[in-house]
Design an enzyme around this catalytic site. Sequence first.
Site, PDB file in Angstrom:
ATOM      1  N   SER A  11      42.165  39.167  35.435  1.00 49.17           N
ATOM      2  CA  SER A  11      43.547  39.577  35.839  1.00 49.17           C
ATOM      3  C   SER A  11      44.535  39.083  35.189  1.00 49.17           C
ATOM      4  O   SER A  11      45.745  39.291  35.266  1.00 49.17           O
ATOM      5  CB  SER A  11      43.597  40.220  37.195  1.00 49.17           C
ATOM      6  OG  SER A  11      43.011  41.540  37.372  1.00 49.17           O
ATOM      7  N   LYS A  46      46.460  40.162  32.369  1.00 47.22           N
ATOM      8  CA  LYS A  46      47.523  41.148  32.498  1.00 47.22           C
ATOM      9  C   LYS A  46      48.871  40.964  32.374  1.00 47.22           C
ATOM     10  O   LYS A  46      49.853  41.758  31.795  1.00 47.22           O
ATOM     11  CB  LYS A  46      47.393  42.089  33.879  1.00 47.22           C
ATOM     12  CG  LYS A  46      45.908  42.706  34.128  1.00 47.22           C
ATOM     13  CD  LYS A  46      45.787  43.220  35.468  1.00 47.22           C
ATOM     14  CE  LYS A  46      44.471  43.904  35.783  1.00 47.22           C
ATOM     15  NZ  LYS A  46      44.121  43.977  37.405  1.00 47.22           N
ATOM     16  N   TYR A  74      40.725  47.227  27.591  1.00 47.99           N
ATOM     17  CA  TYR A  74      40.977  46.612  28.959  1.00 47.99           C
ATOM     18  C   TYR A  74      39.775  45.407  29.150  1.00 47.99           C
ATOM     19  O   TYR A  74      39.887  44.422  29.758  1.00 47.99           O
ATOM     20  CB  TYR A  74      41.347  47.576  29.672  1.00 47.99           C
ATOM     21  CG  TYR A  74      41.263  46.992  31.301  1.00 47.99           C
ATOM     22  CD1 TYR A  74      42.363  46.309  31.588  1.00 47.99           C
ATOM     23  CD2 TYR A  74      40.052  47.022  32.360  1.00 47.99           C
ATOM     24  CE1 TYR A  74      42.508  45.742  33.045  1.00 47.99           C
ATOM     25  CE2 TYR A  74      40.184  46.565  33.336  1.00 47.99           C
ATOM     26  CZ  TYR A  74      41.323  46.130  33.920  1.00 47.99           C
ATOM     27  OH  TYR A  74      41.444  45.555  35.052  1.00 47.99           O
ATOM     28  N   TYR A  88      47.898  40.939  44.323  1.00 49.23           N
ATOM     29  CA  TYR A  88      47.562  42.095  45.025  1.00 49.23           C
ATOM     30  C   TYR A  88      48.280  42.228  46.336  1.00 49.23           C
ATOM     31  O   TYR A  88      49.244  42.069  46.439  1.00 49.23           O
ATOM     32  CB  TYR A  88      45.927  42.210  45.022  1.00 49.23           C
ATOM     33  CG  TYR A  88      45.436  41.805  43.577  1.00 49.23           C
ATOM     34  CD1 TYR A  88      45.666  42.680  42.512  1.00 49.23           C
ATOM     35  CD2 TYR A  88      44.493  40.769  43.607  1.00 49.23           C
ATOM     36  CE1 TYR A  88      45.064  42.487  41.358  1.00 49.23           C
ATOM     37  CE2 TYR A  88      43.824  40.365  42.427  1.00 49.23           C
ATOM     38  CZ  TYR A  88      44.124  41.233  41.290  1.00 49.23           C
ATOM     39  OH  TYR A  88      43.750  41.175  40.264  1.00 49.23           O
ATOM     40  N   VAL A 104      40.108  37.881  39.409  1.00 50.62           N
ATOM     41  CA  VAL A 104      38.834  37.685  40.033  1.00 50.62           C
ATOM     42  C   VAL A 104      37.846  36.632  39.800  1.00 50.62           C
ATOM     43  O   VAL A 104      36.770  36.315  40.312  1.00 50.62           O
ATOM     44  CB  VAL A 104      38.040  38.791  40.341  1.00 50.62           C
ATOM     45  CG1 VAL A 104      38.903  39.920  41.268  1.00 50.62           C
ATOM     46  CG2 VAL A 104      37.788  39.564  39.041  1.00 50.62           C
TER      47      VAL A 104
END
Length: 338
Positions: A98, A101, A225, A273, A291
């Site tokens: 992530s 992103k 993705y 998160y 992760v």
Amino acid sequence: VPLPRRADYGPASHRPPETAMTDDRPAGPVPPFDPGKLKAFLDRLSTEVHAADDWGQVATYIPELADVAPNQFAISVVLADGTRLSAGARSVPFSIQSVSKVFMLACVLGREGDNIWRRVDREPSGDRFDSILLLEQEKGRPRNPFINAGALVTTDAMLANRAPKQALSEFLGFLRAAAGDEDIHIDPSVAASEARYGFRNVALANYLKSYDNLHNAPELTLGTYFHQCAVEMTTDQLAMAGRMIAQLPGAPPLMAPARARRLGALMMTCGHYDGSGDFAFRVGLPGKSGVGGGILMVAPGRASIAIWSPGLNSYGNSKVGTEAAELLTDFTGWSVFS
Ligand code: GLU
């Protein structure tokens, strides 16, 4: 003198009361930095974290991550004057997941500017990274670009007038330019596993499509993705790539300062998160976790920092990495609040 031990960053119910924290940072501006002392600190940090009895749990949703040994640690720092300092497994590539992103959003902002905010919001979600809950309540407009639903929209925007291969090669080109390093690649076996086991992401993409907030076929956006999540980088490379977000002098001119500040704001509010508030409280710097156990963190104008330790805490953020981030900011006094 051993470094102070930090409590686990679990959900609030697992945490000790706040009074357990010691904060003896002096108030006022941070003094100029002695790189020699910082290097000695990083070495000490790396040695001491290896004595950890609990490294957290590695992600298990794909075999490539489940098979990574949790007891690994690396930290890399790039200072404003260009000094590069590292300790631990600084040359071991890991799955950035992530953390990608942030860079995908940077690419899309560069291409279509603020138009992306018509499709995705900028609010913390307070929910798991792959939650579908809010998406229904908020009629297909994801809370922010760093939860999976929001990242799928960002990736979908990157596919405007581009085939997935072309979008991915632009994305890789952007990362390589940001890091000043051509040796950054996608691990095809991780990408294949993401696709094989990414049932929730498939559900999110279809849900977005049903609200007309996905402009490409779900499988195209998902495939792109899954590949962006499978980029591998070392902490040395990631810290270099973060220079533009930290607005360090000498960073490649890939992003306007105002945009870098806003990216930092999103990392601060949404980068960890549903653990974002606690990370901001304890570390005080914008950060984005993945992760795979990576964390990219920026001290604006001062430093870009990458940390990796693959074992995760109960929020899905690197356990030892988060603890190390707190110890680093305790040592340096770096905070966006001072
Ligand atoms: N590939 C992961 C997923 O989409 C990324 C999640 C993360 O790093 O938090 O499930």
